[in-house]
Motif scaffolding. Structure first.
Motif, short mmCIF file in Angstrom:
data_model
loop_
_atom_site.label_atom_id
_atom_site.label_comp_id
_atom_site.label_asym_id
_atom_site.label_seq_id
_atom_site.Cartn_x
_atom_site.Cartn_y
_atom_site.Cartn_z
N ALA A 1 0.70 -0.71 -0.08
CA ALA A 1 -0.14 -0.49 0.04
C ALA A 1 0.78 1.70 -0.19
N PHE A 2 1.88 1.48 0.70
CA PHE A 2 2.70 2.14 0.85
C PHE A 2 3.46 2.61 -0.43
N GLU A 3 3.53 1.00 -0.89
CA GLU A 3 4.98 1.70 -2.70
C GLU A 3 3.81 2.00 -3.58
N GLN A 4 2.38 1.88 -3.10
CA GLN A 4 1.56 1.99 -3.84
C GLN A 4 1.14 3.94 -3.93
N LEU A 5 1.07 4.50 -3.08
CA LEU A 5 1.30 5.30 -2.55
C LEU A 5 2.46 6.14 -3.31
N MET A 6 3.40 5.98 -2.91
CA MET A 6 5.04 6.63 -3.36
C MET A 6 4.86 6.21 -4.94
N MET A 7 4.77 5.16 -6.12
CA MET A 7 4.00 4.77 -7.10
C MET A 7 3.54 6.19 -8.26
N GLN A 8 1.96 6.67 -7.12
CA GLN A 8 1.31 7.38 -7.57
C GLN A 8 1.76 8.60 -7.27
N LEU A 9 2.15 8.65 -6.45
CA LEU A 9 3.61 10.33 -5.27
C LEU A 9 4.13 10.24 -7.15
N GLU A 10 5.04 9.40 -7.12
CA GLU A 10 5.88 9.37 -8.57
C GLU A 10 5.70 10.15 -9.57
N GLU A 11 4.69 9.39 -10.57
CA GLU A 11 3.28 9.64 -11.36
C GLU A 11 3.36 11.20 -11.68
N THR A 12 2.37 11.41 -10.42
CA THR A 12 1.58 12.71 -9.95
C THR A 12 2.58 14.15 -10.44
N HIS A 13 4.24 13.64 -10.14
CA HIS A 13 4.50 14.99 -9.62
C HIS A 13 5.98 14.61 -10.31
N ARG A 14 6.12 13.84 -11.48
CA ARG A 14 7.40 13.30 -11.90
C ARG A 14 7.74 14.89 -12.68
N THR A 15 6.94 15.63 -13.14
CA THR A 15 7.87 16.59 -14.24
C THR A 15 7.84 18.12 -13.15
N ALA A 16 6.99 17.68 -12.21
CA ALA A 16 7.12 18.83 -11.06
C ALA A 16 8.53 18.80 -10.47
N ILE A 17 8.90 17.31 -10.40
CA ILE A 17 9.81 17.19 -9.46
C ILE A 17 10.95 17.31 -10.00
N GLU A 18 11.08 17.05 -11.54
CA GLU A 18 11.75 17.02 -11.86
C GLU A 18 12.63 18.74 -12.88
N GLN A 19 11.35 19.30 -12.78
CA GLN A 19 11.89 20.87 -13.07
C GLN A 19 12.34 21.60 -11.83
N ALA A 20 12.07 21.44 -10.99
CA ALA A 20 11.99 21.89 -9.40
C ALA A 20 13.84 21.35 -9.12
N ALA A 21 14.59 20.37 -9.60
CA ALA A 21 15.58 19.84 -9.30
C ALA A 21 16.66 21.39 -10.50
N ARG A 22 15.86 20.82 -11.82
CA ARG A 22 16.80 21.69 -12.81
C ARG A 22 17.05 22.53 -12.18
N GLU A 23 15.88 23.68 -11.81
CA GLU A 23 15.98 24.87 -10.95
C GLU A 23 16.83 24.97 -10.73
N LEU A 24 16.98 23.62 -9.50
CA LEU A 24 17.97 23.86 -8.16
C LEU A 24 19.37 23.92 -8.38
N LEU A 25 19.74 23.00 -9.52
CA LEU A 25 20.97 22.51 -10.06
C LEU A 25 21.37 24.11 -10.99
N GLU A 26 20.82 25.02 -11.42
CA GLU A 26 20.75 26.62 -12.16
C GLU A 26 21.28 26.47 -11.36
N LYS A 27 20.23 27.53 -10.20
CA LYS A 27 20.86 28.35 -9.42
C LYS A 27 21.60 28.03 -8.31
N LEU A 28 21.84 26.97 -8.32
CA LEU A 28 22.94 26.20 -7.01
C LEU A 28 24.79 26.51 -7.96
N ARG A 29 24.72 27.16 -9.11
CA ARG A 29 25.68 26.95 -9.86
C ARG A 29 27.27 27.84 -9.66
#
Length: 146
Positions: free
Chosen positions: A118-146
């Protein structure tokens, strides 16, 4: 010589001694403050490097999204370095808060199989729902920390 002279001389010596002692104490305070600033800068530099590594690993899919979000959020909470207020942390906090109730380490291993699924299902659902936002935030983080 009168007793007034000796009293003034003793008072002057006491005041001079206390002034010297106060100056030494202030020097200690200034040194301690400089040392604390250096330690904070070193700490922030280490955290900045760790954040870069985690964000890069997240984008390279070397780190699971949920775990990466949790780790980045914890590091961002402790980071006080450059541009802290402009760094993206919303999505990382959202994932952290959404998974805070999930047991870790030995408590995870001790969970019944159904609960782990059940917890793994929740984590997979969170990944699917927020993948784009997470990747965008990670790219922005990398850019601003240069």
């Amino acid at each position: 010589m009168s007793s007034t002279f000796w009293l003034l001389l003793a008072g002057g010596l006491i005041i001079g001694g206390l002034g010297l002692y106060a100056w030494q104490l202030w020097r200690q305070v200034w040194r301690r403050e400089a040392h604390n600033r250096e330690q904070l800068q070193a700490r922030n530099h280490r955290l900045q490097e760790d954040l870069r590594i985690l964000a890069g690993s997240l984008l390279d899919e070397q780190l699971p999204l949920i775990e990466g979000c949790i780790r980045i959020k914890v590091l961002l909470d402790n980071y006080q370095g450059k541009q802290r207020s402009s760094l993206p942390d919303g999505i990382f906090s959202l994932i952290y808060d959404a998974t805070a109730h999930i047991p870790t380490h030995q408590a995870w291993k001790d969970l019944p199989r159904e609960q782990r699924l059940a917890f793994e299902q929740l984590m997979m659902q969170l990944e699917e729902t927020h993948r784009t936002a997470i990747e965008q935030a990670a790219r922005e983080l990398l850019e601003k920390l240069r």
